[in-house]
Design a protein around this motif. Structure first.
Motif, PDB file in Angstrom:
ATOM      1  N   SER A  44       7.411 -41.633   1.240  1.00 23.93           N
ATOM      2  CA  SER A  44       8.198 -41.648  -0.005  1.00 23.93           C
ATOM      3  C   SER A  44       7.847 -42.823  -0.899  1.00 23.93           C
ATOM      4  CB  SER A  44       9.692 -41.675   0.335  1.00 23.93           C
ATOM      5  OG  SER A  44      10.044 -40.628   1.202  1.00 23.93           O
ATOM      6  N   TRP A  45       7.339 -43.918  -0.330  1.00 17.72           N
ATOM      7  CA  TRP A  45       7.028 -45.119  -1.109  1.00 17.72           C
ATOM      8  C   TRP A  45       5.772 -44.938  -1.971  1.00 17.72           C
ATOM      9  CZ3 TRP A  45       6.372 -44.328   4.024  1.00 17.72           C
ATOM     10  CH2 TRP A  45       5.071 -44.403   4.520  1.00 17.72           C
TER      11      TRP A  45
ATOM     12  N   THR B 250      10.678 -38.059  -2.514  1.00 21.54           N
ATOM     13  CA  THR B 250      11.781 -39.006  -2.346  1.00 21.54           C
ATOM     14  C   THR B 250      12.889 -38.314  -1.564  1.00 21.54           C
ATOM     15  OG1 THR B 250      12.884 -38.332  -4.395  1.00 21.54           O
ATOM     16  CG2 THR B 250      11.231 -40.090  -4.543  1.00 21.54           C
TER      17      THR B 250
ATOM     18  N   ASN C 147      11.140 -45.709   2.946  1.00 21.30           N
ATOM     19  CA  ASN C 147      10.438 -46.550   1.973  1.00 21.30           C
ATOM     20  C   ASN C 147       9.323 -47.357   2.610  1.00 21.30           C
ATOM     21  OD1 ASN C 147      11.874 -48.375   3.447  1.00 21.30           O
ATOM     22  ND2 ASN C 147      13.188 -49.077   1.767  1.00 21.30           N
TER      23      ASN C 147
END
Length: 429
Positions: A92-93, A100, A146
């Protein structure tokens, strides 16, 4: 301990570091990891080999591609991918959309721009990634975060966020169990992925049940039968005010252990609302001090009673009134007896996607004197070295209990308990 096979799609030239960090966290938790080279199809290629039997795939990705998810679901269910399970680790980062946590849970999927391999998109288009993964959680699961470390920790948590381990999640679980306790014996509750399903327990029928037989699909190894508790009630008599008693019997258990009878009165739960008047006293006091040549003090004390209304709602058990209500109570009570009779079966069958937790099975195993409907409480799929797909099942006579309803405490009982505890306290002046 789990053996993870970790690969990563082409994302941002840092893919190998992501593989290394995920592997480090999983290994520190006591697992074994096999690292693949970076590339879009390496996890799939490794899964085609029987060397992946009993292992768990981890595919780190930088996009949301429903066609790839569907490929793994079909491949695992049909046996040409040999992993026990495949995790999709969303990096997601590395992106601002689609992978996300919010988009995975809320954004409906479309066909990917480079998807030239999906034969059908009806399985995933229009669904969110979280919804699709939940529907197919026996084959694929999702993790996100993240950082690579966060993805690995989510895998170790079984797909739950760290927040899911907090006391609030426990409170929600307990609240759900308490709510469903009033339908104990009538409903089942199970979790698939991040979705909780509550259903009325269906009555098993020949037409709607799976078939399990030693002459059909039962494998000879790993059969274990837990016998009935000898003191299990095998004759139930349910009485009600407006008709003849309803009687259930288990003739096989009566023959084996003798008659173990129980008689109960059929009742139903009703909601009762009580309204009572509560008197409260209002006191108004006015003091006026005036100092002149003499001291005068005027005091006014006004006392008045006001009446307030207090409403309380509680659940009570009262006798049933109709035959339908009496029969429903009798069925529920008999099912709870079956649930607690100690009888269960553990076995292996020829594997396939039809075997799922929460389904009824008509079991016919003359060798162990079993010819009845049983409920699948646990399922575990596996493949042997010669690519034979088998499924381990645990079956019981009725779905397990969710929780028992709590008894309600009246205000009078609470007051009595308080007075009793106060009497035990010695005060020394």
């Amino acid at each position: 301990m789990t053996t993870y096979v970790i690969g990563c799609d082409n994302i941002d030239k840092k893919e190998q570091s992501y593989i290394d960090k995920v592997a480090q966290v999983l290994e520190e938790a006591g697992n074994t990891c096999e690292k693949l080279s970076v590339g879009p199809g390496n996890v799939q290629s490794c899964g085609l080999s029987s060397n992946s039997n009993g292992k768990t795939g981890v595919f780190l990705v930088g996009g949301n591609d429903g066609g790839t998810y569907q490929d793994f679901v079909q491949g695992l269910s049909r046996g040409y991918y040999h992993y026990d399970l495949v995790w999709f680790g969303f990096c997601s980062w590395t992106a601002h959309s689609w992978i996300t946590p919010e988009d995975l849970k809320n954004k409906p999927m479309v066909r990917a721009h480079d998807d030239n391999f999906s034969t059908s998109t009806t399985g995933f288009v229009g669904k969110t990634a979280a919804q699709y993964f939940s529907e197919n959680s026996q084959y694929i699961k999702m993790a996100y975060g993240n950082s690579p470390e966060a993805v690995a920790k989510m895998i170790l948590n079984g797909g739950g966020d760290d927040d899911d381990k907090s006391s609030s999640a426990s409170t929600i679980k307990e609240a759900l169990k308490e709510l469903l306790s009033y339908w104990d014996g009538d409903v089942e509750c199970r979790v698939e992925g991040d979705t909780c399903y509550v259903h009325k327990i269906p009555e098993p029928t020949e037409e709607d049940s799976l078939k399990l037989s030693e002459r059909l699909n039962l494998l000879s190894e790993g059969i274990s039968v837990h016998d009935y508790f000898p003191d299990t009630t095998n004759k139930l008599t349910v009485t009600w005010p407006n008709g003849e008693p309803i009687i259930f019997t288990n003739d096989k258990l009566i023959t084996r252990f003798g008659e173990k009878s129980e008689e109960v009165e059929a009742v139903k739960k009703v909601t009762v609302t009580e309204t009572k008047e509560v008197n409260s006293t209002d006191t108004t006091s006015t003091d006026t001090d005036t100092t002149d040549t003499t001291d005068d003090t005027t005091s006014t004390d006004t006392t008045g009673d006001t009446t307030e209304t207090e409403t309380t709602t509680k659940t009570e058990e009262v006798p049933v009134e109709t035959y339908e209500e009496a029969l429903a109570f009798a069925n529920n009570y008999w099912h709870k007896i079956l649930r607690d009779d100690g009888h269960s079966l553990e076995c292996k069958v020829i594997g396939g996607p039809i075997w799922k937790q929460g389904l009824w099975v008509k079991v016919y195993i003359p060798t162990y004197d079993i010819d009845d409907f049983m409920y699948i409480s646990k399922v575990n799929h596996s493949s042997s070295d010669n690519d034979v797909w088998s499924t381990s099942l645990t079956l019981v006579d009725y779905p397990p209990s969710l929780s028992e309803p709590k008894e309600e405490t009246t205000d009078e009982e609470t007051t009595d308990e308080t007075e009793e505890s106060t009497e035990d306290v010695e005060t020394t002046e």
